[in-house]
Write a protein that holds these residues in place. Sequence first.
Motif, PDB file in Angstrom:
ATOM      1  N   GLY A 175      55.241  14.354  -3.814  1.00  0.00           N
ATOM      2  CA  GLY A 175      56.514  14.646  -4.439  1.00  0.00           C
ATOM      3  C   GLY A 175      56.408  14.879  -5.934  1.00  0.00           C
ATOM      4  O   GLY A 175      57.085  15.740  -6.489  1.00  0.00           O
ATOM      5  N   LEU A 190      61.888  19.439 -11.129  1.00  0.00           N
ATOM      6  CA  LEU A 190      62.717  18.238 -11.022  1.00  0.00           C
ATOM      7  C   LEU A 190      63.944  18.304 -11.923  1.00  0.00           C
ATOM      8  O   LEU A 190      65.029  17.862 -11.542  1.00  0.00           O
ATOM      9  CB  LEU A 190      61.873  17.008 -11.361  1.00  0.00           C
ATOM     10  N   PHE A 200      59.323  11.014  -1.893  1.00  0.00           N
ATOM     11  CA  PHE A 200      59.239  10.277  -3.148  1.00  0.00           C
ATOM     12  C   PHE A 200      59.360   8.799  -2.804  1.00  0.00           C
ATOM     13  O   PHE A 200      60.390   8.367  -2.285  1.00  0.00           O
ATOM     14  CB  PHE A 200      60.361  10.669  -4.111  1.00  0.00           C
ATOM     15  N   LEU A 216      66.254  12.005  -4.094  1.00  0.00           N
ATOM     16  CA  LEU A 216      64.806  11.841  -4.069  1.00  0.00           C
ATOM     17  C   LEU A 216      64.392  10.713  -3.131  1.00  0.00           C
ATOM     18  O   LEU A 216      63.360  10.815  -2.440  1.00  0.00           O
ATOM     19  CB  LEU A 216      64.268  11.566  -5.473  1.00  0.00           C
ATOM     20  N   ALA A 237      64.262  12.084   0.296  1.00  0.00           N
ATOM     21  CA  ALA A 237      63.766  13.461   0.344  1.00  0.00           C
ATOM     22  C   ALA A 237      62.928  13.728   1.593  1.00  0.00           C
ATOM     23  O   ALA A 237      62.063  12.939   1.970  1.00  0.00           O
ATOM     24  CB  ALA A 237      62.936  13.758  -0.902  1.00  0.00           C
TER      25      ALA A 237
END
Length: 457
Positions: free
Chosen positions: A27, A35, A84, A109, A112
């Motif tokens: 990730g 990001l 993540f 996240l 994810a």
Amino acid sequence: MNLTTVQTDRDRVLSQSISSLSIGGCGLLTDLYQLTMTACYVGESIERSAASFELFVRKLPKGFGYLIAMGLAQALEYLESLQFSSTHIAALQATGVFKNAPDRFWELLATAKFTGDVWAVPEGTAVFANEPILRIEAPLWQAQLVETYLLNTINYQTLIATRAARIRDVAGADATLLEFGTRRAFSPQASIWAARAAIAGGLDTTSNVLAALKLGYQPSGTMAHSLVMAIGALEGSEQAAFTAFDRYFPGAPLLIDTYDPIAAATGLATRVAAGEIELSGIRLDSGDLIALSKQVNSILPNVEIFASGDLDEWEIAKLRSANAPISGYGLGTKLVTGSPVNGVYKLVEIENLPTMKKSPEKMTYPGRKQIFRQVRDGQFTEDILGLANEGTGLLQLVMSEGERLKSDDSLPAIREHTDANVASLSREIRDINYTGTAPVNISPALAEITQSLMTPS
């Protein structure tokens, strides 16, 4: 508390977080802006908009008439494992970069997972400029986030596979071609990918032991000058080094250019005639390979000659045109480095609205696209780049809603596909000094939608 202390404390937290990170899930193995854009999408509540991105090459490297697509297997493996961990998230938070990011960004996240579709040409397929090698159809944040890793694996492996295919084409079907590039590859991970792509593109195997065993191949190699120098110094002669190596690896090729290759060959010829040593081949790693190979061949006429030392397709072409009696080649530095494949990854559709980049020299074609290959009597005639809804073409659906639809193709199968694709191309396109433009045209439908977006509203 002064600024230095604050910085030190923050760095300590960040260092502690990073020390426990692993590449697993990958990730964080991305560029920062993937990001930050994701955080922005979340803040604007558009992160789940349906998006399509395509990965393609605008221009081929100089002298290249085609590319061999490679790296899909690793791309899909990455997409399957995308995540993540709490440690990843803690490390990101410790940077301070995302202090204004919405809370939903962190929630996103934490859960994810790639849930999109992937369309791609099979590995080993010949492609040309502006043709999509791969398309991602996924929620915007997912399609955006994966760009960096996809470009990394596909750009690099496509470069290696293409160079390998060109080298095989020049060297001929009977030549032994070995990948020797581990020490020059850009990282240990890159060396594994380079070995894989090289074999898939046309080479026989690799000297990289880990890569060979992981890929199901027998590793191959000879010896280094250091063995000749070490044993020769301790035991009195270069021939003593050859004897020692032959004792444990009978018949293995011997490296004869540490000192004087002609003297070494002459000494070996005498010993072979006397039955003192087995000899299947010798390796030349430096000097005038044309002259040396011919001289050595006259001394050892029944021994195969293997050449290495910064070779590429152009050098091999010179050797062959000069009728150098060389039956195999070791490919290292120039195979695993050299002119990059500058693949790009661009948004082509958002919520069913086609998009295009209009920048000078960087214009992209809009909409989800497909490649329609035209072949006559087994020979490539042209490609038509059209819209995906125009029919079935080279791009295949390989992942649906985050799940692979089939297992990876075997390396022998990819190698066979590569060979067939290269063989279908004209000699002009296959020429290692190609200066033309491959016959790729766009469909009327794609031309119409492109023109409509180019016209100011």
